[in-house]
Design a protein around this motif. Structure first.
Motif, PDB file in Angstrom:
ATOM      1  N   LYS A 144      78.619  76.627  26.197  1.00 39.36           N
ATOM      2  CA  LYS A 144      77.888  75.389  25.969  1.00 39.36           C
ATOM      3  C   LYS A 144      77.711  75.181  24.460  1.00 39.36           C
ATOM      4  O   LYS A 144      77.642  76.142  23.695  1.00 39.36           O
ATOM      5  N   LEU A 176      71.935  79.786  30.947  1.00 39.47           N
ATOM      6  CA  LEU A 176      73.078  79.931  30.057  1.00 39.47           C
ATOM      7  C   LEU A 176      73.908  81.132  30.506  1.00 39.47           C
ATOM      8  O   LEU A 176      73.385  82.229  30.703  1.00 39.47           O
ATOM      9  N   TYR A 210      64.140  74.308  27.085  1.00 38.84           N
ATOM     10  CA  TYR A 210      65.527  74.441  27.538  1.00 38.84           C
ATOM     11  C   TYR A 210      65.620  75.611  28.507  1.00 38.84           C
ATOM     12  O   TYR A 210      65.028  76.675  28.268  1.00 38.84           O
ATOM     13  N   TRP A 243      67.016  78.481  29.228  1.00 37.51           N
ATOM     14  CA  TRP A 243      67.905  79.504  28.654  1.00 37.51           C
ATOM     15  C   TRP A 243      68.435  80.462  29.707  1.00 37.51           C
ATOM     16  O   TRP A 243      69.544  80.994  29.564  1.00 37.51           O
ATOM     17  N   TYR A 281      67.951  67.308  27.256  1.00 35.38           N
ATOM     18  CA  TYR A 281      66.612  67.847  27.474  1.00 35.38           C
ATOM     19  C   TYR A 281      65.674  67.293  26.405  1.00 35.38           C
ATOM     20  O   TYR A 281      65.734  67.704  25.240  1.00 35.38           O
ATOM     21  N   LEU A 327      74.854  73.354  22.191  1.00 38.71           N
ATOM     22  CA  LEU A 327      73.516  72.764  22.241  1.00 38.71           C
ATOM     23  C   LEU A 327      73.246  72.071  20.909  1.00 38.71           C
ATOM     24  O   LEU A 327      73.025  72.721  19.889  1.00 38.71           O
ATOM     25  N   ILE A 344      67.602  68.235  23.065  1.00 40.47           N
ATOM     26  CA  ILE A 344      68.765  69.121  23.143  1.00 40.47           C
ATOM     27  C   ILE A 344      69.843  68.402  23.943  1.00 40.47           C
ATOM     28  O   ILE A 344      69.647  68.080  25.112  1.00 40.47           O
ATOM     29  N   GLU A 404      73.133  68.916  25.587  1.00 41.18           N
ATOM     30  CA  GLU A 404      73.955  70.022  26.077  1.00 41.18           C
ATOM     31  C   GLU A 404      75.358  69.527  26.383  1.00 41.18           C
ATOM     32  O   GLU A 404      75.549  68.565  27.126  1.00 41.18           O
ATOM     33  N   CYS A 405      76.352  70.173  25.793  1.00 44.25           N
ATOM     34  CA  CYS A 405      77.745  69.754  25.952  1.00 44.25           C
ATOM     35  C   CYS A 405      78.601  70.913  26.442  1.00 44.25           C
ATOM     36  O   CYS A 405      78.302  72.091  26.195  1.00 44.25           O
ATOM     37  N   SER A 421      78.029  80.760  23.339  1.00 48.45           N
ATOM     38  CA  SER A 421      77.535  79.397  23.307  1.00 48.45           C
ATOM     39  C   SER A 421      77.014  79.139  21.897  1.00 48.45           C
ATOM     40  O   SER A 421      76.701  80.080  21.157  1.00 48.45           O
TER      41      SER A 421
END
Length: 460
Positions: free
Chosen positions: A358, A251, A246, A248, A441, A360, A449, A451-452, A327
Motif C-alpha cells: 500500500k 496492513l 488508520y 494498521w 481515511y 499511504l 490518509i 490509501e492506494c 508499504s
C-alpha cells in the motif's frame, strides 16, 4: 419577518456548542477559559487527540461562527479587516522576538498583567509603539489587557513560550511578506504567469534567485533549522490521528517505509502503537546523520535489532525497496510539488509495489466551496442514532474552519507551484501512476490518509 439563514446558522451553532460541551464532559476535560494561566489539553494537537465527536463539534462550531460573521459583517469592514490581518502576524512576531512573551510567562502574578511602561523599560522599547502592538494581539485573542495599558498572557499565547510547539510553528522566514506581495504580479503580469514549473514561482521573483525553494533553504543555514522545526511541528499535529485513525492491523506488509520521513517521529509513534512492524526512514543524504543520531538515542534497541533503519534516498529516483514486503508513507510530500513532479515521485514508489503493498498518502483533501450541508460532520454528531437535526447550511468544506487548507494551498502554490488537491485531482494523479485509491481515511486533523494500491484492473 423570516430570517431563515440567520435562524439556521444560530440553530447549527447551538447544536454544535451543545455537542462540544457534552463531548468535553464525556472526555473529562476542564472547561475552556481564555483567562487560564495554564494550557488546556485541546491546545496542543501534537500531544492530545480529541474524540471524533469533539473534533467534529469544534470544527462545526468554527464553521458556524465563520458563516455568521460572513453573513452579518459589513463587506467594507471585512475588506479593512482582511487588509490589516498581516499586521497581526507582525505583532505576534514582535512579542516573540523581543522576549516579551517569555517575560510575561515568568512574572510572579501572570494573571494581573504587566504595564506597557515596564515592558518598554525592560526591553529598551518605546511604550507608545508597544501599546498598539499589544492591543492588536489582544484583538486577535493572543493576550489580555487586564487594565489600561497593562497586558498578560492568556491561555492560547502560552503556545508561543520558548520550547512550546507554537513557537516553532510560528516561524516566518525573512522575505516572506515580499513573496506574498509578489503574488498578483506573478499570477497576472509576469512572464511566468502560465508556467507550472517549481522554478518559476513568486518565490524566485521575491528572493531574486534561480534556485528551487528547497535548494535555496538548504543553502541558507540561518533559515534551515527554524524551517525544519516548523515542518516537524506541522507534521506532529497529525501524528496522533495517523496512528489512531488508520487500521494498521489490516496492513499486510511487515515493513513500513516512510519516504521523506525527516527525524522519524511518525514512524516512532507507529512502532510504539504497533511493535510488530519493522520500519525504514528514508530522506535526503544531508538529513540522514541527524535522523540516525535521533533514532540511536531514542530507540537504541530497535536500531540494534534491525527493527528500524535509516537510509538516504532521493524520491525523484527509483525506489530501492521493492516487493510485497513493503508499504510506503508519503506525508506532506505530494502537496509540495506540481503534478508533473508529483507524478514522478508517486510513480517511483508505484513501480516498487507488490500486490499486497500500500501507499499511504498523508495530505489534505481540498473540498470545493459548495453551498451544502456538511453531512459528514452532522452524521457523526448525531448521538441518538439518526434523529433528524436542525435544517442548516454549512459549506461542504466547513468555510472558515478550512482556512488552513486553503491557506496551505496558496502557500505551496507560491513557493513551488504545488497545491492541496481535491479528491478528483487525487484520483487523476493516482490513476496516472497505475494506482487506484482503495480507501480514504479522514483524520482528526486537517489531513486525510489516501490509501492506494496497484490498479490490477488496468493490467487486464
Amino acid at each position: 419577518m423570516a430570517h431563515a439563514e440567520l435562524d439556521r446558522l444560530q440553530a447549527c451553532l447551538n447544536f454544535a456548542l451543545d455537542t462540544l460541551r457534552k463531548e468535553m464532559d464525556n472526555s473529562q476535560l476542564p472547561p475552556l477559559s481564555q483567562h487560564s494561566s495554564v494550557e488546556h489539553p485541546l491546545d496542543d494537537s501534537t500531544t492530545y487527540l480529541p474524540s471524533t465527536g469533539l473534533f467534529e463539534a469544534r470544527r462545526l462550531s468554527l464553521a458556524c461562527l465563520g458563516e455568521l460573521k460572513n453573513l452579518i459583517q459589513s463587506p467594507l469592514d471585512k475588506c479593512m479587516e482582511e487588509r490589516f490581518t498581516v499586521y497581526g502576524v507582525a505583532c505576534t512576531d514582535t512579542l516573540i522576538k523581543t522576549g516579551i512573551i517569555d517575560y510575561l510567562s515568568d512574572v510572579p502574578n501572570p494573571s494581573q498583567g504587566v504595564p506597557a511602561a515596564e515592558l518598554a523599560s525592560k526591553f529598551e522599547l518605546d511604550s507608545q509603539k508597544l501599546v498598539p502592538i499589544l492591543r492588536c494581539c489582544a484583538a486577535s485573542g493572543w493576550v489580555r489587557e487586564t487594565r489600561d495599558s497593562s497586558f498578560a498572557l492568556n491561555r492560547c499565547s502560552r503556545t508561543f513560550i520558548e520550547g512550546n510547539a507554537g513557537r516553532k510553528l510560528n516561524f516566518s522566514m525573512p522575505g516572506f511578506m515580499s513573496m506574498i506581495e509578489t503574488i498578483p504580479h506573478w499570477v497576472a503580469e509576469s512572464d511566468w504567469k502560465l508556467s507550472r514549473s517549481p522554478e518559476q514561482t513568486a518565490f524566485q521573483i521575491a528572493f531574486n534567485t534561480p534556485l528551487l525553494a528547497f535548494s535555496w533553504i538548504v543553502e541558507n543555514p540561518d533559515v534551515l533549522v527554524p524551517i525544519a522545526d516548523h515542518l516537524q511541528v506541522y507534521g506532529d499535529m497529525s501524528t496522533p490521528s495517523v496512528v489512531a485513525d488508520y487500521p494498521w492491523e489490516q496492513l499486510q506488509t511487515p515493513v513500513i517505509v516512510d519516504c521523506g520521513g525527516g527525524e522519524g517521529g511518525l514512524i516512532s509513534a507507529i512502532l510504539d502503537a504497533h511493535p510488530s512492524f519493522r520500519a525504514i526512514v528514508q530522506d535526503m543524504e544531508n538529513v540522514v546523520p541527524l535522523t540516525s543520531s535521533i533514532m540511536e538515542e531514542r530507540r537504541p534497541r530497535d536500531i540494534e535489532n534491525g527493527v528500524i533503519k535509516v537510509e538516504a534516498h532521493d524520491f525523484f529516483q527509483p525506489q530501492p525497496r521493492i516487493g510485497n514486503e513493503y508499504s510506503f508513507i508519503l506525508r506532506h510530500i505530494m502537496h509540495d510539488w506540481p503534478d508533473k513532479e508529483a507524478a514522478t515521485i508517486l510513480g517511483n514508489v508505484a513501480r516498487a509495489l507488490g500486490p499486497k503493498s500500500k501507499i499511504l498518502i498523508v495530505d489534505m483533501v481540498a473540498v470545493p466551496n459548495v453551498d451544502s450541508t456538511a453531512t459528514t460532520s452532522v452524521k457523526s454528531l448525531m448521538l441518538d442514532g439518526g434523529a433528524k437535526g436542525p435544517d442548516y447550511r454549512i459549506p461542504s468544506h466547513f468555510g472558515s474552519a478550512s482556512r488552513i487548507v486553503s491557506g496551505s494551498s496558496v502557500h505551496m502554490l507560491t513557493m513551488i507551484n504545488g497545491c492541496e488537491r481535491s479528491l478528483r485531482e487525487w484520483e487523476k494523479l493516482v490513476k496516472g501512476c497505475g494506482l487506484r485509491i482503495t480507501n480514504i481515511y479522514p483524520l482528526r486533523a486537517h489531513t486525510s490518509i489516501i490509501e492506494c494500491a496497484l490498479d490490477t484492473r488496468a493490467l487486464l
